[in-house]
Design an enzyme around this catalytic site. Structure first.
Site, short mmCIF file in Angstrom:
data_model
loop_
_atom_site.label_atom_id
_atom_site.label_comp_id
_atom_site.label_asym_id
_atom_site.label_seq_id
_atom_site.Cartn_x
_atom_site.Cartn_y
_atom_site.Cartn_z
N ARG A 159 26.61 17.04 68.70
CA ARG A 159 25.33 17.19 69.40
C ARG A 159 25.67 17.52 70.84
O ARG A 159 26.24 16.69 71.57
CB ARG A 159 24.52 15.89 69.30
N HIS A 209 18.26 23.75 66.30
CA HIS A 209 18.23 22.36 65.80
C HIS A 209 17.92 22.40 64.31
O HIS A 209 16.86 21.95 63.86
CB HIS A 209 17.18 21.57 66.57
N GLN A 232 16.76 19.19 62.17
CA GLN A 232 15.38 18.78 62.38
C GLN A 232 14.43 19.57 61.49
O GLN A 232 13.51 19.01 60.89
CB GLN A 232 14.98 18.97 63.85
N ASP A 282 6.69 20.03 70.72
CA ASP A 282 7.88 19.29 71.11
C ASP A 282 7.69 18.89 72.57
O ASP A 282 6.81 19.41 73.26
CB ASP A 282 9.12 20.19 70.95
N CYS A 294 8.97 16.51 66.63
CA CYS A 294 10.32 16.04 66.29
C CYS A 294 10.70 14.76 67.01
O CYS A 294 11.68 14.12 66.64
CB CYS A 294 11.34 17.14 66.55
N ARG A 311 14.60 12.64 58.55
CA ARG A 311 15.89 13.06 59.11
C ARG A 311 17.03 12.46 58.29
O ARG A 311 18.04 13.12 58.04
CB ARG A 311 15.99 12.61 60.58
#
Length: 308
Positions: free
Chosen positions: A110, A137, A140, A225, A264, A292
């Protein structure tokens, strides 16, 4: 030696691989219904395997979901903060990739710069998974698609409205649209719109508009987001530009009856979305967050060649 299966973007799996990941996640989640979270899956498909998780950015969902994913699959994890590794003292990404490949069976990174994860994958002899970069991402979006499927919706033909920032999550959503044949309409303020390269990921299934109402009209899903990502500057100016794109009950009313809301997380109530929406009956954020875990499990199984 067989080349490792990396998951840096949804395109790495392709449409067939993504469909296999989603089907596996649905099945494995259903098989665990009512179980304690720490109980290992009956087949323990990753028993004996170790995942190294390397964090250059803070995390809640990515950290816990990958850790629990490996535990439920029968494997183990090692958690490392990049600043506490030799990466923080100038060791190259390539050297780190070679070293970790000798110790563990897969690496999740990450980070900020997407070039780092490409370099890591280019020199690793084990699978590398994108836990987030500034470009994309994908993990996600697998969780998001899983959440949509659980509502009984089929992916082909859906209209997905995106509100706010043309960021990495939107990039992966657009990429998914091209693979799974749904449409994305992104409403973003001037200066924060997706560029031509990002829209091209959708293979003709994505477009950008200026009007939030135009994006949301007739949408099956409304997605947003947070507006200020970790490390971003100029927050005040950006927030002012974004405010007309806030998801409100009035904006949701322009979507299809029964449209779902996704985010998310982490969320900033009163900025990108108001509490009445994110905590309301159309919101699927808690299922989305839990998914997730289930998405991560099947992504890892795909990386190890067990599905797809």
């Amino acid at each position: 030696m067989t080349e490792p299966r990396h998951f840096l973007s949804l395109a790495d799996a392709g449409a067939d691989g993504l469909a296999a990941i989603l089907a596996d996640a649905l099945d494995r989640k259903a098989a665990r219904a009512g179980w304690p979270k720490g109980r290992v899956d009956a087949d323990a498909p990753l028993a004996g395997h170790v995942l190294a998780m390397v964090f250059e950015k803070n995390s809640t969902r990515t950290r816990v979901s990958f850790d629990m994913a490996m535990r439920q699959l029968g494997g183990q994890t090692i958690v490392m903060e990049a600043g506490q590794m030799q990466l923080g003292r100038g060791e190259t990404v390539a050297d780190t990739a070679r070293i970790l490949s000798g110790y563990v069976d897969a690496v999740m990174l990450r980070t900020d710069d997407h070039v780092k994860i490409e370099e890591l994958a280019g020199h690793a002899s084990v699978p590398v998974v994108n836990g987030l970069t500034d470009l994309s991402h994908p993990c996600q979006i697998v969780a998001d698609l899983l959440t949509v499927l659980e509502t009984g919706r089929a992916l082909p033909g859906l209209k997905v409205a995106w509100l706010g920032d043309g960021n990495n999550v939107l990039a992966s959503l657009i990429e998914a649209a091209g693979l799974m044949h749904f449409d994305v309409v992104a409403a973003c303020p001037q200066g924060f719109q997706p560029d031509a390269a990002m829209l091209a990921l959708g293979a003709g299934r994505a477009r950008a508009v200026a009007s939030p109402v135009e994006a949301v009209e007739g949408a099956d899903l409304v997605v947003t987001d947070c507006w200020i990502s970790m490390g971003q500057d100029h927050a005040d100016a950006k927030l002012a530009a974004m405010m007309p794109y806030q998801v409100t009950p009035a904006l949701m009313a322009s979507a299809k009856p029964g449209a779902a809301f996704l985010h998310c997380l982490p969320a900033h109530r009163g900025e990108e979305v108001v509490a009445e929406v994110i905590d309301g009956p159309q919101s699927l954020i808690w299922a989305e967050a839990e998914n997730r875990l289930h998405a991560q499990k099947s992504i890892l199984r795909w990386c190890f060649g067990q599905i797809g």
